[in-house]
Design a protein around this motif. Structure first.
Motif, mmCIF file in Angstrom:
data_model
loop_
_atom_site.group_PDB
_atom_site.id
_atom_site.type_symbol
_atom_site.label_atom_id
_atom_site.label_comp_id
_atom_site.label_asym_id
_atom_site.label_seq_id
_atom_site.Cartn_x
_atom_site.Cartn_y
_atom_site.Cartn_z
ATOM 1 N N PRO A 1 0.909 -1.310 0.152
ATOM 2 C CA PRO A 1 0.039 0.041 -0.128
ATOM 3 C C PRO A 1 0.860 1.268 -0.136
ATOM 4 C CG PRO A 1 -0.736 -1.674 1.577
ATOM 5 C CD PRO A 1 0.430 -2.161 0.996
ATOM 6 N N VAL A 2 2.047 1.219 0.639
ATOM 7 C CA VAL A 2 2.935 2.331 0.693
ATOM 8 C C VAL A 2 3.388 2.593 -0.766
ATOM 9 C CG1 VAL A 2 5.121 3.258 1.160
ATOM 10 C CG2 VAL A 2 3.607 1.704 2.920
ATOM 11 N N HIS B 1 -3.531 -4.295 -8.083
ATOM 12 C CA HIS B 1 -4.448 -5.248 -7.624
ATOM 13 C C HIS B 1 -3.531 -5.918 -6.259
ATOM 14 C CE1 HIS B 1 -6.685 -8.805 -8.102
ATOM 15 N NE2 HIS B 1 -5.777 -9.571 -7.636
ATOM 16 N N ALA B 2 -2.275 -6.134 -6.286
ATOM 17 C CA ALA B 2 -1.531 -6.761 -5.151
ATOM 18 C C ALA B 2 -1.935 -5.761 -3.760
ATOM 19 C CB ALA B 2 -0.072 -7.038 -5.490
ATOM 20 N N ALA B 3 -2.014 -4.617 -4.120
ATOM 21 C CA ALA B 3 -1.984 -3.510 -2.892
ATOM 22 C C ALA B 3 -3.514 -3.843 -2.137
ATOM 23 C CB ALA B 3 -1.685 -2.082 -3.161
ATOM 24 N N ARG B 4 -4.214 -4.408 -3.130
ATOM 25 C CA ARG B 4 -5.586 -4.765 -2.311
ATOM 26 C C ARG B 4 -5.657 -6.156 -1.978
ATOM 27 N NH1 ARG B 4 -7.097 -2.129 -7.197
ATOM 28 N NH2 ARG B 4 -7.641 -3.959 -7.905
ATOM 29 N N HIS B 5 -5.158 -7.158 -2.711
ATOM 30 C CA HIS B 5 -5.339 -8.516 -2.541
ATOM 31 C C HIS B 5 -4.079 -9.153 -2.214
ATOM 32 C CE1 HIS B 5 -9.305 -7.746 -4.125
ATOM 33 N NE2 HIS B 5 -8.670 -7.274 -5.207
ATOM 34 N N GLY B 6 -2.932 -8.730 -2.005
ATOM 35 C CA GLY B 6 -1.792 -9.293 -1.473
ATOM 36 C C GLY B 6 -0.825 -9.571 -2.697
#
Length: 232
Positions: A83-84, A190-195
């Motif tokens: 997220p950063v 996408h990864a910031a939300r789902h890993g």
């Protein structure tokens, strides 16, 4: 592709206070990653996300852009990194930047070489290109051979499989070294939300001597020793 480098450097460090700006081989530690990125022809700009004014000052002195001081809610001990990075890239896009690829460099990995980033980018540009290429190394440990985990009764067992008598019979495994991540822009969002593991991932193997991640004073001493052994 429009490629930028991101470097995330929080001010608080429990294992080695102030590690991101400690003097390392004549420069603040973070300066090695900034200079590495600035010298690579594939990277158009280097941006640092930090909550610390001193880190921001040093980063700017060595050529990076620091667009803001990171909000406190993204600078806690338990704040995930993705997220950063997404926060930084989204801010740059809101200012008019066009970003298709992100190279994230860990500031505590000063021993990477240009050939390592070249290898990551080549894997990223292959016909079967993944959403993310990350750097790994052979740690010498393997869950099929010499990694055990504790059972509820206090005993231990091999972590994976039934146990193998020879390392050569174990499937090849790699350890993440955190040094280099090359992201496709949409995949980062996408990864910031789902890993991280919600996108397709490929690995580029770096040698162990360039894979030190500085978190403690012992790591720092080892990295300095390895740095001085590198050919000029």
């Amino acid at each position: 592709m429009t490629t930028l480098a991101t470097i995330c450097a929080r001010g608080g460090s429990k294992g080695l206070p102030g590690k991101n700006i400690l003097p390392f081989a004549g420069l603040p530690l973070i300066a090695h990653s900034i200079r590495f990125a600035l010298q690579h022809p594939a990277i158009g700009a280097v941006h640092v996300s930090t909550d610390d004014p001193e880190i921001a000052r040093i980063a700017r002195e060595h050529g990076a852009t620091v667009p803001y001081l990171r909000p406190a809610e993204l600078a806690r001990d338990d704040t995930p990194k993705l997220p950063v990075i997404e926060h930084l890239v989204a801010h740059l896009e809101a200012q008019g930047s066009i970003v298709t690829r992100i190279v994230d460099l860990q500031p505590t990995s000063p021993l990477r070489a240009p050939v390592d980033l070249d290898g990551c980018l080549a894997r990223f540009e292959a016909p079967d290109a993944p959403d993310l290429v990350l750097s790994v190394f052979d740690s010498g440990f393997n869950p099929y051979f010499n990694l055990v985990e504790e059972l509820p009764a206090g005993r231990v067992c091999i972590s994976k499989g039934g146990g193998l008598g020879a390392r050569q019979n174990a499937p090849k495994v790699w350890a993440l070294n955190g040094s280099i991540y090359v992201w496709r822009r949409e995949a980062l969002a996408h990864a910031a939300r789902h890993g991280l593991w919600s996108v397709s991932v490929a690995a580029y193997a770096m040698p162990a001597q360039r894979s030190v991640d500085i978190d403690t004073a012992d790591d720092f001493a080892l990295a300095e020793w390895l740095h001085h052994r590198q050919p000029a």
